[in-house]
Every structure is written in C-alpha cells, then in structure tokens.
Design a protein around this motif. Sequence first.
Motif, PDB file in Angstrom:
ATOM      1  N   ALA A 156       3.591  53.475 -46.899  1.00 25.79           N
ATOM      2  CA  ALA A 156       2.519  54.183 -46.216  1.00 25.79           C
ATOM      3  C   ALA A 156       1.180  54.709 -45.920  1.00 25.79           C
ATOM      4  N   ALA A 157       1.209  53.792 -44.739  1.00 26.56           N
ATOM      5  CA  ALA A 157       0.040  53.786 -44.114  1.00 26.56           C
ATOM      6  C   ALA A 157       0.252  55.031 -42.916  1.00 26.56           C
ATOM      7  N   PHE A 158       1.959  55.206 -42.436  1.00 25.37           N
ATOM      8  CA  PHE A 158       2.205  56.141 -41.441  1.00 25.37           C
ATOM      9  C   PHE A 158       2.053  57.664 -42.768  1.00 25.37           C
ATOM     10  N   ALA A 159       2.528  57.720 -43.496  1.00 24.21           N
ATOM     11  CA  ALA A 159       2.673  58.680 -44.490  1.00 24.21           C
ATOM     12  C   ALA A 159       0.936  59.420 -45.022  1.00 24.21           C
ATOM     13  N   GLU A 160       0.005  58.338 -45.278  1.00 29.05           N
ATOM     14  CA  GLU A 160      -1.120  58.662 -45.300  1.00 29.05           C
ATOM     15  C   GLU A 160      -1.745  59.442 -44.082  1.00 29.05           C
ATOM     16  N   ALA A 161      -1.759  58.799 -42.802  1.00 30.69           N
ATOM     17  CA  ALA A 161      -2.300  59.744 -41.517  1.00 30.69           C
ATOM     18  C   ALA A 161      -1.335  60.664 -41.448  1.00 30.69           C
ATOM     19  N   ASP A 162      -0.243  61.102 -41.735  1.00 34.51           N
ATOM     20  CA  ASP A 162       0.277  62.149 -41.673  1.00 34.51           C
ATOM     21  C   ASP A 162      -0.266  63.691 -42.977  1.00 34.51           C
ATOM     22  N   ARG A 163      -0.656  63.060 -44.097  1.00 37.17           N
ATOM     23  CA  ARG A 163      -1.435  63.680 -44.408  1.00 37.17           C
ATOM     24  C   ARG A 163      -3.085  64.669 -44.576  1.00 37.17           C
ATOM     25  N   TRP A 164      -3.302  63.436 -42.811  1.00 37.72           N
ATOM     26  CA  TRP A 164      -5.323  64.019 -42.592  1.00 37.72           C
ATOM     27  C   TRP A 164      -4.595  65.315 -42.628  1.00 37.72           C
ATOM     28  N   ARG A 165      -3.935  65.897 -41.939  1.00 35.23           N
ATOM     29  CA  ARG A 165      -3.780  68.148 -41.175  1.00 35.23           C
ATOM     30  C   ARG A 165      -4.068  68.547 -43.528  1.00 35.23           C
ATOM     31  N   SER A 166      -3.882  67.983 -43.808  1.00 36.68           N
ATOM     32  CA  SER A 166      -3.928  68.751 -45.013  1.00 36.68           C
ATOM     33  C   SER A 166      -5.125  68.690 -45.741  1.00 36.68           C
ATOM     34  N   TYR A 167      -5.761  67.485 -45.831  1.00 34.97           N
ATOM     35  CA  TYR A 167      -6.915  66.861 -46.653  1.00 34.97           C
ATOM     36  C   TYR A 167      -7.776  67.763 -46.157  1.00 34.97           C
TER      37      TYR A 167
END
Length: 525
Positions: free
Chosen positions: A314-325
């Motif tokens: 989840a931590a790595f997936a959340e970090a990857d989502r920051w581009r979309s954020y």
Amino acid sequence: MTEQPAAGDGDGDGDVAVAGAGARRIWILAFVGFLLTIGAWSVAAPYDGTPDEREHMIRAAGVAAGEIAPPPAAAKKGSGAFQDVPAGLVREQCWQFKPAVSAACAVPPGSDDTPVRAGTGAGRYHPVYYALVGWPLDIWPGWSGVLLARFISAGIAAALLASAFVVAVNWSRRRLMIAGLLVAVTPMAAQMASAVNPNGVEIAAGVAFFAATIPLFLDCRPKPHHGLLILAGISGLLLAMLRQTGPLWLAAAFVAFAFPWRQSNVGRLVREKAVWWWVGGIAVAALTAVGWGVVMKSSDLGKYGGHVYTYGQAAFAEADRWRSYLDQMVGVTSWLDTRMPAPIYLTWQFVAATLLIGAFVFGRLVDRGRLLVLIVAGTVVPSVMQVALVKQTGFVTQGRYMLPMLAGVMLFAAYVWEERGLDAARSRTLVRLSVILLLPIQLFTLILTMVRWQDGLPKYLTFRTINPFAGDWHPPLGSITPLLASVLGLTLLGVLAWRVSMRPLSEPDEPTPAIAGETPAADLR
C-alpha cells in the motif's frame, strides 16, 4: 481588513488605494470576479455533475427537513445513513464513470416534493454546511432549488476568497501573495466550490485562513489587525466543522507559525481579548466536530477496495498515486474522468514549483522549517492515513482533499520569497505572469468539461471536437451563460490582480527582515 493607503511607486502604473472605501471596492470586485468564475461551473454542470454531489444534496435536503442526526446505517458501501427527501432529488446515475457518454441519459431533478427514503454516503457528516445550503432543495427540489443551493455554496467560497485577496493586497509587502492565491485557486477548487459539497467551501476557507494567519503570526505591526482576526476566526470555524481533516489543518498552522515563540507574534496575540474569544470558539467547534464524528461514526467511509494490500504494498502504491494527485489538484474534472492535455498540468505545477523553490532558496532556516511543517501536514500525513486505512476503505484519497492545506503552502511560499529575496519589480512580473498563464487555463478547463457533459469526451481532442455549444445535453440556462460568466469573472480578476500588483511603497529593492522582533521600526508597514 483596511490599512493605510499605499503610496505610488512612481513607475507610471498609478496608485491603488487599499484603505477604507478602496479596500471595500477591491473586495467587491474580487467577490464578483470569484462568484462569476465559480458560478459559471454551477450553471454549466448537470445534476450530480461533480463527485458525490447527489450524496451531499440528499444530506442537505435531509438536514433542511430536520433530520440532522439520522441513525448510522449501511446506506452506501456499508456506511452513510438514510434521509427523507423530496422525490425530485432522487435520481439514478447513468453517465458517471462513462467518459464517452453525455449527461443526456440522466433524468433531471424535478419538482416532486413527495418525501421518499434515500440513502447517502454523506448521511453521517457534520450538519453545519448542509444547514446553510440545504433549504432551497427542500422548498424547490427542481432545477431552481439545485441552482440556488449551488449559488449559496459558491457565494460563501467567493466571499472567503475575496477576503483573502484583500489581505494579499494589504499585508503582502510586494503583493506576491496574489500569485500564491491564484495558484491555490485551481480549476478543481473552482469546480468543487460550485457544487453542493463541503470540500469546495473547505478549500476556500483554507485559502482565507492561511491568508489571514500568516500576517497575524509573522507581520511586525504593533497590534494585530481586527479584520485579520475576524477572517482567521470565521475561516477557522469553518475548517473545524466542514470536514474531518479540518482540525489537522488548524493544528498544523499553529505548529508552523507559532514556533519558535520569540520569532512570532504569539506574545502580542495572547494579550488580545478578541484572540481568546476566537480561539475558544474554534476549539469548541473542533471538539464538537470530533465528538460528532465519534458518535455518528463518520470516519467509517465504507468499503471501496476489493484488493487486499499489505502495508508495504500500500505504501508503494500510494507513492505511485501522487502523480495523479498532483494533476487532480489542478483539475481532473467532472467525475474525475476529464483530463486536460499534459501542458496544462505542467504549466500550473511549474508556477507552483517556482514559488516553492524560491521560498526554499531565499528563505532562512525558520522559513524552511515552517514550510516543511505545512508540506508534511498536507502530503505525508494524508498518505500515512490512507495507507493505515487501506484494508478497510481501499484507496479513497483524492488530490482535492489536500488543497486546503497546500493553499497555505503556496501563500506562505510567496510571503517568504517576497520578504527575503524578490524585489518589487520581479514580484510584479511574477504576479502578472501568473495572470497570463493561469487564468486562461481556468476557462479552457471549463470548456473541455462542458464538452464532456454535453457530448461525452471525444476519442481525440481537436479544435473541432472541443465545441461547448454542441452535444445532446445543454445546461438549464444554456451553454452561453456559463461561458460568458467565466470570461467576465476571469477578466475582472485578471485586471484587478494586474492593477494591484504594482509596487505598493517606495522602498529599496534589497530584501528586508520580516520576522517579529527583527524588523526595524522604519520598515513597519
């Protein structure tokens, strides 16, 4: 929020008075500009045209009818509550999550006021916002009530943003905070402020709160200005109650600006009786909101994710989502399905990064520390919370949720840079560059989102397919109305920002200190 008139700088731009009637005129012009810009979205959108608007409308109509605290129930995704609302507001979704489908398939809101039981995921949320905007929905459940409810929400947001604009004019040494404000009020912020959704007013309250709090804590004038206290108090009360993250934003602002004690105005502020009244009111509002959340279980968001993550995954997936954020903060509009061309996002993020980098380069250690507190509270803490709750909720975080806090980052970055390193001429240039680059993006985002609502998103964007007058659905007031309102509002805001960005005082171009206790008496302005 009035102050002594600003003297001209002799550069031929003319003077803009910011005292008394001058400040009131600026507020009125800024209010009209923001109201037109936000209201354009209100009249352009179909019913339930922005994320979760139907859920919030049902909650608002229920509160207006007296159902303030309905029993928590599994109304949506295992959470929410049921409310008795007019049947004309209960409509099924048909185009949401289908970008190529226009809003023509949807049944518009109707005038049927027969009470029906409807579930809403917002049924457990704090009732204050919904009491303010919900009464038109209960009295006139058709388009008239929907538009009036949207306009009330838009009006509250516009008033907060106009007040922040006046603060930027009166309390920003070289008015670079106007650029910070223009960056903070993104197209996404405008869309959310136009809808029945507390997130839009929360973003505007965040802009107003930080615009007032920065000079309250850091400006060196001998006594806190009562206009700043009132704005910080009202916006602080709203932040405390609108959404569950509000108390976090308030606590982060206090930690960032109150410490270190001897380099802030805390000593002055605590001697003011009005400060204690406002702090007490905000504390009571925050504690009441926390108590409401515990009793109503409003932190139970339901289950939205089907995949089971380990916390590491989840931590790595959340970090990857920051581009979309980051893109969502600028504007992934409609139901998060309408993306702008990449240069739109890069341009907006470039201006934001310019302010932030300038503050870190020219700011001192204490300035960088304060910026880091705000950045961590606005980015790291929400991501940590998302990872911690991912097994219960799935990934539900969106970029717009961080905007109230990151507005403070932009405003403080502009404040630091103009105080520490940027002279008046270059501050003016950066403000005017922000006008030139950002305001056209606001209009383009509205146009493309209207195309999505009216005709569905085309497979390929061309000058021919981006036509806001085509399609099989049109706004209830016609397609020309929102476009005209947006052009007028953005033009008014652009001209106003351009005119007031002049160098306010005859002063040397070298940076001057601006932390309490360090500014020479001759530099107090």
